[in-house]
Design an enzyme around this catalytic site. Sequence first.
Site, PDB file in Angstrom:
ATOM      1  CB  CYS A  83      29.056   0.730   6.563  1.00 27.58           C
ATOM      2  SG  CYS A  83      28.512   0.663   5.035  1.00 27.58           S
ATOM      3  CD  GLU A  94      25.092  -0.273   4.905  1.00 29.69           C
ATOM      4  OE1 GLU A  94      25.309   0.041   5.795  1.00 29.69           O
ATOM      5  OE2 GLU A  94      25.030   0.687   3.462  1.00 29.69           O
TER       6      GLU A  94
HETATM    7  P1  NAP Z   1      22.330   9.305  10.645  1.00 25.95           P
HETATM    8  O1  NAP Z   1      21.557   9.739  11.910  1.00 25.95           O
HETATM    9  O2  NAP Z   1      21.501   7.887  10.566  1.00 25.95           O
HETATM   10  O3  NAP Z   1      20.741  10.117   9.688  1.00 25.95           O
HETATM   11  C1  NAP Z   1      20.844   9.844   8.172  1.00 25.95           C
HETATM   12  C2  NAP Z   1      19.735  10.689   8.060  1.00 25.95           C
HETATM   13  O4  NAP Z   1      18.439   9.884   8.897  1.00 25.95           O
HETATM   14  C3  NAP Z   1      19.572  11.939   8.039  1.00 25.95           C
HETATM   15  O5  NAP Z   1      18.906  12.495   6.714  1.00 25.95           O
HETATM   16  C4  NAP Z   1      18.251  12.021   9.135  1.00 25.95           C
HETATM   17  O6  NAP Z   1      17.952  13.346   9.398  1.00 25.95           O
HETATM   18  C5  NAP Z   1      18.013  10.600   9.500  1.00 25.95           C
HETATM   19  N1  NAP Z   1      17.648  10.226  10.484  1.00 25.95           N
HETATM   20  C6  NAP Z   1      17.967   9.462  11.506  1.00 25.95           C
HETATM   21  N2  NAP Z   1      17.631  10.078  12.713  1.00 25.95           N
HETATM   22  C7  NAP Z   1      16.361   9.662  11.491  1.00 25.95           C
HETATM   23  C8  NAP Z   1      14.517   9.619  12.915  1.00 25.95           C
HETATM   24  N3  NAP Z   1      15.233   9.372  13.801  1.00 25.95           N
HETATM   25  N4  NAP Z   1      14.018   9.621  12.453  1.00 25.95           N
HETATM   26  C9  NAP Z   1      13.863  10.916  10.592  1.00 25.95           C
HETATM   27  N5  NAP Z   1      14.742  10.488  10.975  1.00 25.95           N
HETATM   28  C10 NAP Z   1      16.666  10.322  10.849  1.00 25.95           C
HETATM   29  O7  NAP Z   1      23.271   9.602   9.519  1.00 25.95           O
HETATM   30  P2  NAP Z   1      24.763  10.544  10.239  1.00 25.95           P
HETATM   31  O8  NAP Z   1      23.926  11.282   9.954  1.00 25.95           O
HETATM   32  O9  NAP Z   1      25.051   9.956   8.281  1.00 25.95           O
HETATM   33  O10 NAP Z   1      25.067   9.621  10.975  1.00 25.95           O
HETATM   34  C11 NAP Z   1      25.760   9.998  12.800  1.00 25.95           C
HETATM   35  C12 NAP Z   1      25.923   8.619  13.170  1.00 25.95           C
HETATM   36  O11 NAP Z   1      25.169   7.628  12.003  1.00 25.95           O
HETATM   37  C13 NAP Z   1      27.670   7.968  12.559  1.00 25.95           C
HETATM   38  O12 NAP Z   1      28.085   8.825  13.783  1.00 25.95           O
HETATM   39  C14 NAP Z   1      28.113   6.805  12.719  1.00 25.95           C
HETATM   40  O13 NAP Z   1      28.035   5.950  13.581  1.00 25.95           O
HETATM   41  C15 NAP Z   1      26.502   6.537  12.581  1.00 25.95           C
HETATM   42  N6  NAP Z   1      27.205   6.578  10.374  1.00 25.95           N
HETATM   43  C16 NAP Z   1      26.740   5.045   9.749  1.00 25.95           C
HETATM   44  C17 NAP Z   1      27.480   4.101   8.622  1.00 25.95           C
HETATM   45  C18 NAP Z   1      27.414   3.126   8.372  1.00 25.95           C
HETATM   46  O14 NAP Z   1      27.908   2.600   7.042  1.00 25.95           O
HETATM   47  N7  NAP Z   1      27.903   2.016   9.374  1.00 25.95           N
HETATM   48  C19 NAP Z   1      26.926   5.679   7.459  1.00 25.95           C
HETATM   49  C20 NAP Z   1      27.210   6.853   8.377  1.00 25.95           C
HETATM   50  C21 NAP Z   1      26.890   6.957   9.552  1.00 25.95           C
HETATM   51  P3  NAP Z   1      18.127  14.281   9.464  1.00 25.95           P
HETATM   52  O15 NAP Z   1      18.651  14.947   7.977  1.00 25.95           O
HETATM   53  O16 NAP Z   1      17.103  15.390   9.614  1.00 25.95           O
HETATM   54  O17 NAP Z   1      19.668  14.540  10.223  1.00 25.95           O
END
Ligand code: NAP
Length: 491
Positions: free
Chosen positions: A269, A232
């Site tokens: 989201c 999601e």
């Molecule tokens: P994220 O970067 O998507 O990370 C969430 C989880 O997925 C973390 O545990 C991360 O690992 C893992 N992950 C991300 N990319 C990966 C990859 N290429 N390979 C393996 N694992 C991966 O989300 P976030 O840390 O919550 O926030 C970052 C950005 O995501 C925010 O600034 C925002 O823009 C967006 N976000 C959107 C929503 C939504 O509902 N639309 C919600 C939250 C965040 P690690 O633990 O190793 O970092």
Amino acid sequence: MLLSSITSLPEIDLVMEQSMLAFLEYKKTNPKERAAFLERIALEIETLSEELIRTTQAETNLPEARLLGERGRTTMQLRMFAAMLLEGSWVEASVDHAILERVPAKPDIRKMLVPIGPVVVFGASNFPYAYSTAGGDTASALAAGNTVVVKAHPAHLKTSQLIASAIEKAIAFCNMPTYTFQHVTESSFEIGKALVQQSNTSAVGFTGSFSGGRALFDYAAVRPRPIPVFSEMGSTNPVLLLPNALELNAETIASQYAGSITLGVGQFCTNPGLLIGIKSASLDRFKSTLATAINQIPAAKMLHQGILSAYQKNRSIALSTKGVNSLTNDIASNKIDATPIIAMVSGADFLANENLKEEVFGPYALLIECTNIEEVKQVWKSVSGQLTTSLMGTDKDFELHPELIEMASSIAGRVLLNGVPTGVDVCASMVHGGPYPASTDSRFTAVGINAVKRWVRPVCYQNCPDHLLPDALKESNPLQIKRMVDGNPYQ
Ligand code: NAP
């Protein structure tokens, strides 16, 4: 025993092998036993009491009231899935009796849903309880009879550990297989990738960024045995501001949306990121009220530094795009707090700049001023693939444009009329999902009872003797569940 610190890839193999062995036992538990287990997890989470709330407050900057509400939602979800198990019809059992006199003879065929196998859940940063360690993905996967491995979100590790300890206690209390649930706390993309690609992993649940969700989907697709990934991801949740509604209620709608855009520092989201209207005096009234309301909302702390940095970067990119202006006081967020902002652009400039369609995660929205309803529709269609879309309109607006509701259903998983998209009710009719890129599989929802359907697969038994069938399919219907029998529902 929970594995709480994974530092090497061979340990991931061990975790997933343990998960598979536990699955082979756990899937044999009956619905009553699993319901009691989910109820117990809810109770253990409540027992964590103040310690849990204080820990999460310190880790996430979320206020106490929000956390109390989210904890309530999390335990409610666990109890909802427990009730679902006791009611029983979620397995979609159907029985088609043999017709021996038919030529050729029709065999006896019976079908039900069965658990899919070990599920890996990635905790979400913006929902430390409801979409993390014991959140909706974990609760629904456990309910269906799957074991779960949670990859803790690094932004609330201590919270995740506390919840994991509550689940561990529930496992012991209910005598469930030890590795029914495991907790991986190491933070690296390599570990995440290994979890998705380990051969015992059978499905993945994720809430977060588009890049993260898509990466997990791609890792799964290149496995020798591909598996489903329910990511999601981002959504801009477009809102149509229709002319008659604005004429009658511009100020009220603006106030409603000022609240929705800045709720929880915009970290939902379902945050309404695109507001689409037609240039007019009533749209000017809307703009003026929205600007005044947003300018009065103070800057606030986001979940973690990474999210704040991403917000600052993404809003700068949007604001420096050709034709984009700021409707509100353009105070750049400082190193600690995020300032809300409304940007503004014409329909033509929006359509010409792909980057404006990207989600800016935070207290931000882009107001798109179109020249007429045809341009509104063009803008709206260009951002299809959304969790939600909202229509602010009167009967007169919909009489003039009856096609809008049908269009809305092709754009988003949830179509809202005269409301705000933030606030996702947990109920059987809720759809929290949508066409790609809102999610990687638009056929499913991540919220509500039907979230369980992501973690099951149908199996049918042909000419199977009654005593060898699962209870849900036995002729006497010992579980007393609603079933489809010979094409007739609920027998
Ligand atoms: P994220 O970067 O998507 O990370 C969430 C989880 O997925 C973390 O545990 C991360 O690992 C893992 N992950 C991300 N990319 C990966 C990859 N290429 N390979 C393996 N694992 C991966 O989300 P976030 O840390 O919550 O926030 C970052 C950005 O995501 C925010 O600034 C925002 O823009 C967006 N976000 C959107 C929503 C939504 O509902 N639309 C919600 C939250 C965040 P690690 O633990 O190793 O970092």
